[in-house]
Design an enzyme around this catalytic site. Structure first.
Site, PDB file in Angstrom:
ATOM      1  N   GLN A  13      14.121  10.680  13.761  1.00  0.00           N
ATOM      2  CA  GLN A  13      12.705  10.909  13.447  1.00  0.00           C
ATOM      3  C   GLN A  13      12.173  12.088  14.273  1.00  0.00           C
ATOM      4  OE1 GLN A  13       9.532   8.072  14.590  1.00  0.00           O
ATOM      5  NE2 GLN A  13       8.813   8.222  12.475  1.00  0.00           N
ATOM      6  N   HIS A  25       7.904  12.625  11.254  1.00  0.00           N
ATOM      7  CA  HIS A  25       6.930  11.585  11.584  1.00  0.00           C
ATOM      8  C   HIS A  25       5.544  12.105  11.179  1.00  0.00           C
ATOM      9  CE1 HIS A  25       5.077   8.158  13.077  1.00  0.00           C
ATOM     10  NE2 HIS A  25       5.551   8.089  14.298  1.00  0.00           N
ATOM     11  N   GLY A  26       5.229  11.835   9.916  1.00  0.00           N
ATOM     12  CA  GLY A  26       3.946  12.287   9.366  1.00  0.00           C
ATOM     13  C   GLY A  26       2.964  11.146   9.264  1.00  0.00           C
ATOM     14  N   ALA A  27       3.204  10.080  10.039  1.00  0.00           N
ATOM     15  CA  ALA A  27       2.389   8.864   9.910  1.00  0.00           C
ATOM     16  C   ALA A  27       1.748   8.489  11.232  1.00  0.00           C
ATOM     17  CB  ALA A  27       3.288   7.714   9.438  1.00  0.00           C
ATOM     18  N   TYR A  72       0.072  10.729  14.566  1.00  0.00           N
ATOM     19  CA  TYR A  72       0.652  11.789  15.395  1.00  0.00           C
ATOM     20  C   TYR A  72       0.361  13.157  14.768  1.00  0.00           C
ATOM     21  CZ  TYR A  72       2.550   7.848  17.898  1.00  0.00           C
ATOM     22  OH  TYR A  72       2.653   6.679  18.622  1.00  0.00           O
TER      23      TYR A  72
HETATM   24  C1  LIG Z   1       7.091  -1.232  19.881  1.00  0.00           C
HETATM   25  C2  LIG Z   1       7.014  -0.440  18.597  1.00  0.00           C
HETATM   26  C3  LIG Z   1       7.399   0.890  18.615  1.00  0.00           C
HETATM   27  C4  LIG Z   1       7.316   1.634  17.433  1.00  0.00           C
HETATM   28  N1  LIG Z   1       7.703   2.955  17.456  1.00  0.00           N
HETATM   29  C5  LIG Z   1       7.628   3.683  16.322  1.00  0.00           C
HETATM   30  C6  LIG Z   1       8.069   5.030  16.330  1.00  0.00           C
HETATM   31  O1  LIG Z   1       8.568   5.559  17.333  1.00  0.00           O
HETATM   32  N2  LIG Z   1       7.921   5.734  15.164  1.00  0.00           N
HETATM   33  C7  LIG Z   1       7.391   5.176  14.022  1.00  0.00           C
HETATM   34  O2  LIG Z   1       7.276   5.845  13.000  1.00  0.00           O
HETATM   35  N3  LIG Z   1       7.003   3.887  14.000  1.00  0.00           N
HETATM   36  C8  LIG Z   1       7.124   3.135  15.109  1.00  0.00           C
HETATM   37  N4  LIG Z   1       6.776   1.819  15.066  1.00  0.00           N
HETATM   38  C9  LIG Z   1       6.357   1.228  13.760  1.00  0.00           C
HETATM   39  C10 LIG Z   1       7.568   0.564  13.083  1.00  0.00           C
HETATM   40  O3  LIG Z   1       8.596   1.470  12.792  1.00  0.00           O
HETATM   41  C11 LIG Z   1       7.189  -0.137  11.766  1.00  0.00           C
HETATM   42  O4  LIG Z   1       6.872   0.831  10.801  1.00  0.00           O
HETATM   43  C12 LIG Z   1       6.023  -1.123  11.932  1.00  0.00           C
HETATM   44  O5  LIG Z   1       6.168  -1.865  13.138  1.00  0.00           O
HETATM   45  C13 LIG Z   1       5.946  -2.103  10.766  1.00  0.00           C
HETATM   46  O6  LIG Z   1       7.169  -2.763  10.559  1.00  0.00           O
HETATM   47  P1  LIG Z   1       7.501  -4.242  11.140  1.00  0.00           P
HETATM   48  O7  LIG Z   1       6.396  -5.130  10.663  1.00  0.00           O
HETATM   49  O8  LIG Z   1       8.842  -4.549  10.557  1.00  0.00           O
HETATM   50  O9  LIG Z   1       7.509  -4.124  12.625  1.00  0.00           O
HETATM   51  C14 LIG Z   1       6.866   1.034  16.228  1.00  0.00           C
HETATM   52  C15 LIG Z   1       6.514  -0.315  16.224  1.00  0.00           C
HETATM   53  C16 LIG Z   1       6.587  -1.062  17.384  1.00  0.00           C
HETATM   54  C17 LIG Z   1       6.225  -2.510  17.334  1.00  0.00           C
END
Ligand SMILES: Cc1cc2nc3c(=O)[nH]c(=O)nc-3n(C[C@H](O)[C@H](O)[C@H](O)COP(=O)(O)O)c2cc1C
Ligand code: SF4
Length: 441
Positions: A101, A167-169, A172
């Site tokens: 990413q 990472h366009g979400a 950031y």
């Molecule tokens: C501790 C933590 C760190 C995360 N870090 C990132 C990240 O570095 N980049 C990103 O795009 N999303 C990040 N996310 C979001 C997750 O990738 C995911 O899209 C989001 O948690 C929803 O999915 P889930 O319900 O399966 O956790 C993070 C989520 C958590 C909980």
């Protein structure tokens, strides 16, 4: 009869063995200077071994000023390539693909590092939640950062990884340009949607010019920003609508993007992402101390979390702005469905997935082509293997308590929901298992 969950997903330049991806997630277990450690390799291998078709890495900065926290491995120098090669090799041994990413935090960060205490953004407004200050990027800054994304993609390819994700979400830097709520520029990078999308489209074209058409490139996007869901965010407005994001996705595909990964929310964290039912503000009042000197609002926030009354108010606000627990699984599927209808490339969806029948239905109904899972796999690293053995859900599913999130700025990432374990000791043993084996050589 074949099961769609385990049918390969074919992108233009990449085939993944099944429809379940590990979504971006990791902890602070690399070196302060942004070089990687064995702990990250161990972390990724847990999920590769657990059966996912591909892993999408956590936030990987393409530029030193784009870091959001120290101790996250980076990709902004050629000397990082051997480490990522080792990550890819370890994951590939489990027939799992690895997508890096490519990221830049802009004005949104957690703990600044010594080199760059101040972020940079489409705007010079500080972020409303923590009050992280930033400089408005000049055209020269934009050109430099666009080039850093292209170099990041080239390094990922040189490391033998299987693709990259922009990472366009989640608020950031790319979101900070796309967002009608955040971007207040008067030049050709601000104003109408086509101007706000210019930055990310320049990145896509620069990547294609650097690595060619035959390397997988996907984009994670917050389909709906919900930017005014908390009172501190309201002053910036609601942000991009689904219709605007659909248009952006079409432009991205025209410019050379091979897949769209659908997320939600204009910030990270956001009440809808990662969605949780029961935010532990008491725990937050301890770990948030890591941020206390980072932004103009952080010390105030810390006091607010430490006072019972204001903590309760914050918790209520956060929960009211989120989604009820029984609606967390697949909360972004309605957005993914609309995007999928509008684009010609595969669509991944993130948010709460942990039930085989729910994922199967999402794919067969045409809402998405695959799902990504983060916390739900942290709770059950081998969930995909459990699905393959015929289970519909893990015995002890993720409770969406978000304790992993609240711990992550201070402690190693892992599942901290004590009630999922026989004892606290068992929980800590599992969390610390990321440090075994110990050495990277
Ligand atoms: C501790 C933590 C760190 C995360 N870090 C990132 C990240 O570095 N980049 C990103 O795009 N999303 C990040 N996310 C979001 C997750 O990738 C995911 O899209 C989001 O948690 C929803 O999915 P889930 O319900 O399966 O956790 C993070 C989520 C958590 C909980
Ligand atoms: S701490 Fe464990 S149960 Fe709670 S959200 Fe994180 S992974 Fe899920």
């Amino acid at each position: 009869m074949s099961d769609i969950l385990f049918e390969p997903l074919r992108f233009r330049n990449l085939t993944v063995k099944n429809r379940m991806f590990r979504s971006n997630i990791s902890g602070r277990f690399d070196n302060y200077d942004g070089s990687g450690t064995q702990a990250r390799i161990n972390w990724e291998v847990k999920f590769a071994r657990g059966g996912v078709g591909a892993i999408i890495s956590s936030f990987c900065p393409v530029h030193p000023r784009g870091r959001i926290i120290p101790n996250y491995a980076t990709i902004y120098d050629d000397d990082r390539i051997p480490f990522w090669k080792a990550v890819g090799k370890a994951v590939h041994e489990h027939d799992c693909r690895y997508i890096l990413q490519l990221s830049h935090g802009g004005r949104q960060r957690d703990v600044p590092d010594l080199a760059y205490p101040k972020g940079q953004s489409s705007t010079d407004k500080e972020d409303p939640l923590h009050g992280f200050e930033c400089d408005r990027m000049t055209t020269a800054d934009i050109t430099e950062v666009v080039g850093s994304f292209a170099e990041g993609a080239r390094r990922a390819r040189d490391a033998g990884l299987d693709g990259v994700e922009l990472h366009g979400a989640n608020g950031y830097l790319i979101t900070q340009f796309l967002s009608s709520a955040i971007n207040d520029r008067k030049d050709e990078y601000g104003g109408p949607l086509e101007n706000r999308a210019r930055f990310v489209l320049e990145i896509v074209r620069a990547i294609r010019a650097r690595v060619g058409r035959d390397f997988h490139l996907q984009m994670k996007i917050s389909a709906v920003e919900h930017n005014n869901s908390l009172f501190v965010l309201k002053r910036e407005g609601p942000g991009n609508t689904l219709e605007e994001s659909v248009q952006v996705c079409k432009w991205l595909v025209e410019a050379g993007v091979d897949a769209i990964h659908v997320s939600t929310g204009s910030a990270f964290p956001h009440p809808r992402n990662p969605a949780g039912a029961d935010l532990d503000v008491d725990l937050l009042s301890h770990t948030y101390a890591q941020l206390a000197s980072s932004g103009t609002n952080t010390f105030r926030n810390l006091l607010l979390f430490r006072n019972d009354l204001t903590a309760a108010l914050f918790r209520k606000q956060w929960e009211d702005a989120g989604v009820p627990k029984d609606q967390i699984e697949g909360l972004s599927l309605p957005d993914a469905r609309v995007i999928k209808k509008a684009v010609t490339v595969p669509v991944l969806c993130t948010g709460g997935f942990q039930t085989a029948s729910v994922i199967r239905k999402a794919i067969t109904d045409g809402d998405c082509d695959g799902v990504s899972m983060a916390r739900t796999l942290v709770a059950n690293n081998d969930l995909v293997r459990q699905f393959a053995a015929g289970r519909d859900q893990a015995e002890r599913p993720c409770t969406y308590c978000n304790k992993c999130l609240v711990h992550v700025v201070e402690h190693p990432i892992g599942c901290y929901e004590e009630k999922r374990y026989p004892s606290r000791e068992a929980m800590l043993r599992e969390v610390m298992s990321v440090f075994h084996p110990p050495a990277f050589s």
